[in-house]
Scaffold this motif. Structure first.
Motif, PDB file in Angstrom:
ATOM      1  N   MET A   1       0.486  -0.755  -1.150  1.00  0.00           N
ATOM      2  CA  MET A   1       1.016  -0.326  -2.776  1.00  0.00           C
ATOM      3  C   MET A   1      -0.443  -0.620  -4.156  1.00  0.00           C
ATOM      4  N   ARG A   2      -1.577  -0.458  -2.810  1.00  0.00           N
ATOM      5  CA  ARG A   2      -2.818  -0.542  -3.101  1.00  0.00           C
ATOM      6  C   ARG A   2      -4.036  -0.032  -2.266  1.00  0.00           C
TER       7      ARG A   2
ATOM      8  N   CYS B   1       5.999   9.094  -3.027  1.00  0.00           N
ATOM      9  CA  CYS B   1       5.467   7.785  -2.333  1.00  0.00           C
ATOM     10  C   CYS B   1       5.885   8.239  -1.057  1.00  0.00           C
TER      11      CYS B   1
ATOM     12  N   LEU C   1       7.456  -6.796  -9.451  1.00  0.00           N
ATOM     13  CA  LEU C   1       7.840  -5.727  -8.490  1.00  0.00           C
ATOM     14  C   LEU C   1       9.466  -6.342  -7.911  1.00  0.00           C
TER      15      LEU C   1
ATOM     16  N   PHE D   1       3.025   0.419 -13.317  1.00  0.00           N
ATOM     17  CA  PHE D   1       2.240   1.087 -12.751  1.00  0.00           C
ATOM     18  C   PHE D   1       0.976   1.792 -13.635  1.00  0.00           C
TER      19      PHE D   1
ATOM     20  N   LYS E   1       8.086   3.223   3.737  1.00  0.00           N
ATOM     21  CA  LYS E   1       6.475   2.158   3.799  1.00  0.00           C
ATOM     22  C   LYS E   1       5.548   2.960   3.832  1.00  0.00           C
TER      23      LYS E   1
ATOM     24  N   HIS F   1       3.293   5.577  -6.599  1.00  0.00           N
ATOM     25  CA  HIS F   1       4.390   5.052  -6.870  1.00  0.00           C
ATOM     26  C   HIS F   1       4.895   5.552  -8.121  1.00  0.00           C
TER      27      HIS F   1
ATOM     28  N   ILE G   1      -1.538   4.216  -5.704  1.00  0.00           N
ATOM     29  CA  ILE G   1      -0.930   4.160  -7.053  1.00  0.00           C
ATOM     30  C   ILE G   1      -0.566   5.156  -7.638  1.00  0.00           C
TER      31      ILE G   1
ATOM     32  N   ALA H   1      -0.199  -2.697 -10.623  1.00  0.00           N
ATOM     33  CA  ALA H   1       1.512  -2.657 -10.537  1.00  0.00           C
ATOM     34  C   ALA H   1       1.729  -4.106 -11.342  1.00  0.00           C
TER      35      ALA H   1
END
Length: 131
Positions: A65-66, A80, A130, A21, A61, A75, A72, A126
């Protein structure tokens, strides 16, 4: 003994998943525009609202991720979700995070952002797959 975010960042770099990341151009531009203090205020809100409850909504969840430098960084720093927090920062699941724990998470995120912005800009937040 006081907490050293750089020791945790060193351990996180050993993880292939966490180490990939990085902040992309869009995230760096956002940081430049808003400033680190404002972004860290956002981090405090995200941590308080999305991570601090004993049983966060959609735990595992809840962090995209962005879309924001803090997401970021979360993560990258294992902050997260509550399972990652337990694994990386030894913060127990199923209990609300204290203000001190939240401050620790924010300090780690800030240290990671400061460290990451010293490096080259990757093609994506990332790099690599992934999975």
């Amino acid at each position: 003994m006081s907490f050293d975010p750089h020791e945790l960042l060193f351990r996180l770099k050993q993880s292939t998943f966490r180490a990939r990341f990085h902040l992309d151009l869009q995230s760096r531009a956002y940081l430049q525009e808003k400033g680190l203090d404002t972004v860290m205020a956002h981090a405090a809100d995200f941590i308080r609202d999305r991570l601090a409850p004993a049983h966060p909504l959609n735990d595992g969840k809840q962090t995209p991720m962005r879309g924001h430098p803090v997401f970021i960084a979360q993560h990258a720093t294992g902050s997260c979700c509550r399972s990652c927090l337990q694994k990386w920062q030894h913060m127990s699941k199923n209990q609300p995070l204290t203000e001190d724990q939240q401050a620790t998470i924010i300090a780690v995120i800030r240290a990671w952002i400061e460290q990451d912005t010293q490096g080259n800009v990757p093609d994506s937040p990332a790099q690599g797959s992934l999975f």
